[in-house]
Write an enzyme that holds these catalytic residues in place. Structure first.
Site, short mmCIF file in Angstrom:
data_model
loop_
_atom_site.label_atom_id
_atom_site.label_comp_id
_atom_site.label_asym_id
_atom_site.label_seq_id
_atom_site.Cartn_x
_atom_site.Cartn_y
_atom_site.Cartn_z
N CYS A 142 -70.81 91.35 82.12
CA CYS A 142 -69.84 91.53 81.05
C CYS A 142 -68.82 92.58 81.46
O CYS A 142 -68.13 92.44 82.46
CB CYS A 142 -70.60 91.88 79.76
N ASP A 194 -68.56 80.58 76.35
CA ASP A 194 -68.16 81.97 76.58
C ASP A 194 -66.68 82.14 76.31
O ASP A 194 -65.83 81.66 77.05
CB ASP A 194 -68.48 82.34 78.04
N HIS A 249 -72.40 83.75 76.48
CA HIS A 249 -72.08 85.04 77.10
C HIS A 249 -73.24 86.02 76.92
O HIS A 249 -73.76 86.18 75.82
CB HIS A 249 -70.81 85.60 76.44
#
Length: 239
Positions: A127, A173, A206
C-alpha cells in the site's frame, strides 16, 4: 489521495507480536527477524497501519525463515493511521507521512544494514509502503523490490525504476486498479534493462496480503500465494 480501500480492515496492533525483536536500526525503532549470518537483507515497509501489524510481522518471520535478515522500520514514528479518528482523515494524515520522507529515512537503515555486513538488500512495500520502495528503486542501492497492492504509485514512478521489480496487485482495488497495473506492465516491457513482473490476483481486494483474517482459509490462500511470489523474487535477485 483518499481512498476508502486504504482504510478497510485495520489490524489490531500489537508490539509483542512476532518471533523477532524491536531494536533501533538507522535511528528508527525496527522489528527485526532472522540472523545476520545470512548476509542478505530485506527491508519491509508497512502500509498506513504501521509496523506493529501482526500479519506484517508474521510475514517478516516467514521471509526470515527463508534465509534473510529482515527489518521492518517504524517509518510512521508511532503514529499509524487510525480510521475512526474523525479529526485526521486519510488526506490529513498522509500530509504528515510522506513517502518521500520515509524513503529518505530508509537510507540510514540501508547503510546500517551494510555496516552490519549485509551484502545484498531487497525491499517490499505494501500500500503506502509500495510508494516508499518505489522511491528507493530509483537508485541502485537495492537489488530488487516488490510492490504489494500499491497506493499512490504513478506511471512516472515506474518509468524511473532501476532495479528488478515485481508488482502484485488486486483485481478489486480503487487505489491501483488493474487498468493502472497494465500501464505499469507496458512501461516495464519497454525497459528491457529492468526485469519487471506484474501479476493481478483475481477476486481479492486492496490490502489482501497483510490484512487477511488468519481464520479465513479463502483469504489466507491468496495472501500466501503473494508471499510465495515475493520470496521467489527475492531469492532470484537478492544474493
Amino acid at each position: 489521495m483518499s481512498g476508502p480501500q486504504c482504510c478497510e480492515n485495520p489490524p489490531t496492533l500489537s508490539s509483542s507480536s512476532g518471533g523477532g525483536c524491536v531494536q533501533e536500526v538507522g535511528g528508527l525503532n525496527t522489528y527485526i527477524s532472522g540472523s545476520l549470518d545470512s548476509k542478505l537483507g530485506i527491508l519491509l515497509v508497512s502500509d498506513i497501519f504501521g509496523y506493529e501489524a501482526p500479519n506484517l510481522r508474521k510475514l517478516a518471520d516467514k521471509v526470515a525463515a527463508a534465509g534473510f535478515y529482515v527489518v521492518v522500520p517504524d517509518f510512521l514514528h508511532g503514529d499509524p493511521y487510525v480510521p475512526d479518528n474523525a479529526e485526521r482523515p486519510l488526506p490529513i494524515w498522509i500530509k504528515s507521512h510522506g513517502a518521500d520522507k520515509a524513503a529518505e529515512e530508509a537510507k540510514p537503515v540501508i547503510e546500517d544494514l551494510k555496516s552490519k555486513g549485509i551484502s545484498a538488500i531487497g525491499a517490499a512495500g505494501m500500500c503506502w509502503g509500495a510508494k516508499v520502495v518505489g522511491q528507493l528503486a530509483k537508485s541502485d542501492d537495492l537489488k530488487a523490490v516488490v510492490m504489494l497492492h500499491p497506493s499512490f504509485v504513478t506511471v512516472d514512478d515506474i518509468k524511473e525504476i532501476k532495479v528488478p521489480i515485481s508488482i502484485l496487485g488486486a483485481e478489486i482495488d480503487k487505489m491501483s486498479p488493474p487498468e493502472l497495473l497494465k500501464q505499469f506492465e507496458e512501461v516495464l516491457s519497454a525497459k528491457p534493462e529492468v526485469d519487471g513482473f506484474v501479476k493481478i490476483f483475481p477476486g481479492v481486494t486492496h490490502g489482501w496480503t497483510v490484512r487477511y483474517n488468519a481464520e479465513d482459509e479463502a483469504a489466507v490462500k491468496p495472501a500466501e500465494e503473494a508471499h510465495k511470489d515475493m520470496l521467489e523474487w527475492f531469492t532470484k535477485y537478492v544474493k
